[in-house]
Write a protein that holds these residues in place. Structure first.
Motif, PDB file in Angstrom:
ATOM      1  N   THR A  61       4.217 -16.833 -19.245  1.00 49.60           N
ATOM      2  CA  THR A  61       3.422 -15.689 -18.785  1.00 49.60           C
ATOM      3  C   THR A  61       4.155 -14.382 -19.000  1.00 49.60           C
ATOM      4  OG1 THR A  61       2.160 -16.939 -17.129  1.00 49.60           O
ATOM      5  CG2 THR A  61       2.449 -14.577 -16.727  1.00 49.60           C
ATOM      6  N   SER A  62       3.474 -13.412 -19.570  1.00 53.54           N
ATOM      7  CA  SER A  62       3.943 -12.031 -19.661  1.00 53.54           C
ATOM      8  C   SER A  62       2.689 -11.168 -19.631  1.00 53.54           C
ATOM      9  CB  SER A  62       4.745 -11.786 -20.937  1.00 53.54           C
ATOM     10  OG  SER A  62       5.173 -10.428 -21.000  1.00 53.54           O
ATOM     11  N   LEU A  63       2.321 -10.752 -18.443  1.00 53.60           N
ATOM     12  CA  LEU A  63       1.024 -10.117 -18.224  1.00 53.60           C
ATOM     13  C   LEU A  63       1.188  -8.816 -17.457  1.00 53.60           C
ATOM     14  CD1 LEU A  63      -2.106 -10.809 -18.583  1.00 53.60           C
ATOM     15  CD2 LEU A  63      -2.022 -11.393 -16.137  1.00 53.60           C
ATOM     16  N   THR A  64       0.533  -7.768 -17.944  1.00 55.12           N
ATOM     17  CA  THR A  64       0.509  -6.490 -17.240  1.00 55.12           C
ATOM     18  C   THR A  64      -0.888  -6.271 -16.672  1.00 55.12           C
ATOM     19  OG1 THR A  64       2.193  -5.524 -18.672  1.00 55.12           O
ATOM     20  CG2 THR A  64       0.812  -4.001 -17.435  1.00 55.12           C
ATOM     21  N   VAL A  65      -0.933  -5.989 -15.372  1.00 58.64           N
ATOM     22  CA  VAL A  65      -2.198  -5.761 -14.681  1.00 58.64           C
ATOM     23  C   VAL A  65      -2.196  -4.342 -14.122  1.00 58.64           C
ATOM     24  CG1 VAL A  65      -3.707  -6.477 -12.790  1.00 58.64           C
ATOM     25  CG2 VAL A  65      -2.409  -8.202 -14.074  1.00 58.64           C
ATOM     26  N   LYS A  66      -3.089  -3.513 -14.648  1.00 61.75           N
ATOM     27  CA  LYS A  66      -3.235  -2.150 -14.144  1.00 61.75           C
ATOM     28  C   LYS A  66      -4.032  -2.188 -12.842  1.00 61.75           C
ATOM     29  CE  LYS A  66      -5.096   2.398 -15.445  1.00 61.75           C
ATOM     30  NZ  LYS A  66      -5.872   3.139 -16.476  1.00 61.75           N
ATOM     31  N   LEU A  67      -3.627  -1.342 -11.890  1.00 66.85           N
ATOM     32  CA  LEU A  67      -4.317  -1.245 -10.603  1.00 66.85           C
ATOM     33  C   LEU A  67      -5.036   0.099 -10.525  1.00 66.85           C
ATOM     34  CD1 LEU A  67      -1.392  -2.595  -8.406  1.00 66.85           C
ATOM     35  CD2 LEU A  67      -3.417  -3.871  -9.143  1.00 66.85           C
ATOM     36  N   PRO A  68      -6.296   0.122 -10.109  1.00 71.50           N
ATOM     37  CA  PRO A  68      -7.039   1.384 -10.109  1.00 71.50           C
ATOM     38  C   PRO A  68      -6.562   2.342  -9.026  1.00 71.50           C
ATOM     39  CG  PRO A  68      -8.359  -0.359  -9.139  1.00 71.50           C
ATOM     40  CD  PRO A  68      -7.122  -1.013  -9.674  1.00 71.50           C
ATOM     41  N   VAL A  69      -6.772   3.616  -9.261  1.00 73.60           N
ATOM     42  CA  VAL A  69      -6.476   4.628  -8.239  1.00 73.60           C
ATOM     43  C   VAL A  69      -7.315   4.330  -7.001  1.00 73.60           C
ATOM     44  CG1 VAL A  69      -6.606   7.074  -7.660  1.00 73.60           C
ATOM     45  CG2 VAL A  69      -5.926   6.367  -9.968  1.00 73.60           C
ATOM     46  N   ASN A 119       0.821  -1.213   0.000  1.00 70.32           N
ATOM     47  CA  ASN A 119       0.000   0.000   0.000  1.00 70.32           C
ATOM     48  C   ASN A 119       0.854   1.261   0.000  1.00 70.32           C
ATOM     49  OD1 ASN A 119      -2.654  -1.091  -0.080  1.00 70.32           O
ATOM     50  ND2 ASN A 119      -2.531  -1.622   2.088  1.00 70.32           N
ATOM     51  N   ASN A 120       2.009   1.192   0.623  1.00 70.74           N
ATOM     52  CA  ASN A 120       2.902   2.367   0.649  1.00 70.74           C
ATOM     53  C   ASN A 120       3.514   2.651  -0.722  1.00 70.74           C
ATOM     54  OD1 ASN A 120       2.474   2.855   3.362  1.00 70.74           O
ATOM     55  ND2 ASN A 120       4.253   1.677   4.035  1.00 70.74           N
ATOM     56  N   GLN A 121       3.569   1.643  -1.587  1.00 71.27           N
ATOM     57  CA  GLN A 121       4.181   1.848  -2.909  1.00 71.27           C
ATOM     58  C   GLN A 121       3.270   2.618  -3.859  1.00 71.27           C
ATOM     59  OE1 GLN A 121       7.365   1.046  -3.025  1.00 71.27           O
ATOM     60  NE2 GLN A 121       7.012   0.203  -0.964  1.00 71.27           N
ATOM     61  N   GLN A 122       1.961   2.577  -3.617  1.00 75.78           N
ATOM     62  CA  GLN A 122       0.994   3.225  -4.514  1.00 75.78           C
ATOM     63  C   GLN A 122       1.280   2.864  -5.977  1.00 75.78           C
ATOM     64  OE1 GLN A 122      -1.857   5.420  -3.570  1.00 75.78           O
ATOM     65  NE2 GLN A 122      -1.371   3.978  -1.927  1.00 75.78           N
ATOM     66  N   LEU A 123       1.238   1.586  -6.249  1.00 76.30           N
ATOM     67  CA  LEU A 123       1.543   1.076  -7.582  1.00 76.30           C
ATOM     68  C   LEU A 123       0.426   1.387  -8.571  1.00 76.30           C
ATOM     69  CD1 LEU A 123       2.773  -2.444  -6.423  1.00 76.30           C
ATOM     70  CD2 LEU A 123       4.225  -0.536  -7.134  1.00 76.30           C
ATOM     71  N   VAL A 124       0.816   1.531  -9.829  1.00 82.73           N
ATOM     72  CA  VAL A 124      -0.193   1.723 -10.882  1.00 82.73           C
ATOM     73  C   VAL A 124      -0.345   0.461 -11.727  1.00 82.73           C
ATOM     74  CG1 VAL A 124       0.112   4.212 -10.983  1.00 82.73           C
ATOM     75  CG2 VAL A 124       1.472   2.753 -12.490  1.00 82.73           C
ATOM     76  N   SER A 125       0.642  -0.448 -11.671  1.00 82.45           N
ATOM     77  CA  SER A 125       0.522  -1.704 -12.421  1.00 82.45           C
ATOM     78  C   SER A 125       1.526  -2.722 -11.917  1.00 82.45           C
ATOM     79  CB  SER A 125       0.735  -1.476 -13.925  1.00 82.45           C
ATOM     80  OG  SER A 125       2.089  -1.127 -14.191  1.00 82.45           O
ATOM     81  N   LEU A 126       1.270  -3.983 -12.273  1.00 84.55           N
ATOM     82  CA  LEU A 126       2.174  -5.096 -12.007  1.00 84.55           C
ATOM     83  C   LEU A 126       2.448  -5.804 -13.325  1.00 84.55           C
ATOM     84  CD1 LEU A 126       0.403  -6.690  -8.889  1.00 84.55           C
ATOM     85  CD2 LEU A 126       2.478  -5.281  -8.853  1.00 84.55           C
ATOM     86  N   HIS A 127       3.704  -6.251 -13.492  1.00 86.63           N
ATOM     87  CA  HIS A 127       4.036  -7.044 -14.679  1.00 86.63           C
ATOM     88  C   HIS A 127       4.563  -8.392 -14.227  1.00 86.63           C
ATOM     89  CE1 HIS A 127       4.980  -8.005 -18.788  1.00 86.63           C
ATOM     90  NE2 HIS A 127       6.210  -8.346 -18.434  1.00 86.63           N
ATOM     91  N   TYR A 128       3.894  -9.466 -14.675  1.00 88.28           N
ATOM     92  CA  TYR A 128       4.224 -10.837 -14.308  1.00 88.28           C
ATOM     93  C   TYR A 128       4.968 -11.521 -15.450  1.00 88.28           C
ATOM     94  CZ  TYR A 128       0.384 -10.559 -10.821  1.00 88.28           C
ATOM     95  OH  TYR A 128      -0.450 -10.209  -9.784  1.00 88.28           O
ATOM     96  N   THR A 129       6.007 -12.270 -15.100  1.00 91.27           N
ATOM     97  CA  THR A 129       6.664 -13.148 -16.074  1.00 91.27           C
ATOM     98  C   THR A 129       6.982 -14.478 -15.391  1.00 91.27           C
ATOM     99  OG1 THR A 129       8.841 -12.214 -15.540  1.00 91.27           O
ATOM    100  CG2 THR A 129       7.682 -11.299 -17.452  1.00 91.27           C
TER     101      THR A 129
END
Length: 412
Positions: A218-226, A203-213
């Motif tokens: 697998t090569s997947l980008t997941v956007k995280l909502p505000v 939660n402290n990172q305030q991420l906007v997306s994650l990329h999995y490999t």
């Protein structure tokens, strides 16, 4: 010794799982095969001061007989008396324990259209009740114990039924941190404290997306909502009381932007859905939606799942689970999502938890959708974690941070 372990388990479910409060109604959803353990939970509930206990029994063998024998249209109806029962639990602010211990293949061979109709009827009828659970308006906990049919699916046929059940008990006690010499409630306090540190880190990172490999491809980008929130371990219900929704639990989870998932992902374990095994899953996402899919086994069932409704082909959960965790290290494929989802990072088709968005528990469906929160009648986890999984987060300023390496959390 076994009686002592069972009583410890029942007390853990009541005191830590649902954290029953004095004068509160306790509801236990239980298969008839689990009657002894359900009664132990009831006894522990009364000892902890609950006002009353209601047990909602189920019988999967009868359900199979009914699915085989009844006409399709029968399953379009969800009985009003059952609707009234569940809504009364909600209105009374009950604490809900669900014992999940089904034969994973009990519905194998059942006409899929009957299963779909039953699922849709129950989903629509119990929408308000299930929302109360997913919003943490009610405190709830899902647990499991062995049944002969389940244990026989998990362990080799060379074992007798009694031996398989005994081995499954050992695996479950290990997963829920119960043994003869320690206090499981204290063990769970330490475990949930660790998970709280993990959620605070994310939660402290305030991420906007994650990329999995991963090595599977697998090569997947997941956007995280505000405003997304990471949760895990213990949660806080609407009445401000702490509870643990799943026992076991090793996951830290949040919700993705339903329109912000792109790339390809391969499942690392089979998905058991409505009595069928779906294995070798490959999914291609574009703008949040599954646009291509395949499975080495159970592809027709996967198709049915994805076509349940519009939201079923979008994601509603993103969960991080260390590969080096007790359930993963056991090497057991449980054929039970409660356990298998806690052995690997996973995603979920369908409905998101509104509590994973700031203010989400106060929003209606339309407002949630406007924030990228998915809605569906289904919520089905599928496992993607591997021992070589890498996850890199992107922050709002564009900088990158390693979240997982070689299947596990980085130090935080």
């Amino acid at each position: 010794m076994m009686d002592n372990l069972l009583d410890k388990y029942a007390k853990l479910v009541v005191k830590t799982g649902i954290n029953i409060q004095k004068g509160q109604l306790l509801v236990i959803n239980s298969p008839i095969e689990c009657a002894d353990f359900a009664r132990r939970i009831a006894k522990a509930g009364f000892e902890a001061g609950c006002s009353d206990v209601k047990i909602n029994w189920s019988d999967e063998k009868f359900s199979r007989i009914r699915f085989d024998g009844a006409a399709r249209e029968i399953f379009d109806d969800f009985p009003k008396y059952r609707y009234d029962m569940f809504m009364s639990f909600k209105e009374k602010g009950a604490a809900i324990v669900s014992i999940h211990a089904s034969d994973p293949l009990i519905f194998k061979g059942v006409e899929q259209e009957k299963l779909r109709r039953a699922q849709m009827a129950a989903g629509k009828a119990l929408l308000e009740y299930r929302s109360a659970l997913m919003n943490n308006e009610l405190r709830w906990c899902v647990v499991s114990i062995p049944t002969p049919a389940w244990a026989s699916k998990v362990f080799p046929a060379s074992l007798s039924e009694d031996e398989a059940v005994s081995k499954l008990w050992q695996a479950i006690f290990s997963a829920v941190r119960i043994d003869e010499h320690t206090d499981p409630i204290e063990a769970w306090n330490k475990h949930t404290d660790f998970m709280q540190r993990a959620t605070e880190f994310l939660n402290n990172q305030q991420l906007v997306s994650l990329h999995y490999t991963s090595g599977l491809g697998t090569s997947l980008t997941v956007k995280l909502p505000v405003g997304h929130i990471w949760a895990g371990g213990a949660e806080i219900a609407a009445d401000k009381v702490k509870f643990v929704a799943n026992m076991p639990t090793e996951e830290v989870y949040s919700l993705p932007d339903r329109n912000g998932v792109d790339g390809v992902v391969y499942a690392s374990k089979p998905l058991i859905y409505q009595g069928d095994v779906i294995d070798g899953i490959k999914l291609v996402f574009k703008a949040g939606r599954v646009v291509e899919y395949s499975a080495a086994r159970g592809e027709k069932v996967l198709k049915q799942l994805l076509e349940t409704d519009e939201g079923a082909s979008h994601l509603g959960e993103v969960a991080l689970v260390p590969y080096d965790s007790p359930i993963s290290n056991s090497g057991i494929l449980f054929y039970n999502t409660l356990f298998d989802e806690n052995a690997a990072c996973h995603l979920a088709f369908g409905k998101a938890y509104p509590t994973c968005l700031t203010g989400g528990d106060k929003m209606d469906t339309v407002e949630l959708l406007s924030h990228g929160v998915n809605d569906s009648l289904v919520h089905e986890d599928f496992m993607i974690g591997t021992e070589d999984m890498e996850i890199v987060g992107t922050k709002a300023d564009g900088s990158k941070i390693q979240i997982f390496t070689k299947g596990n959390f980085v130090d935080f």
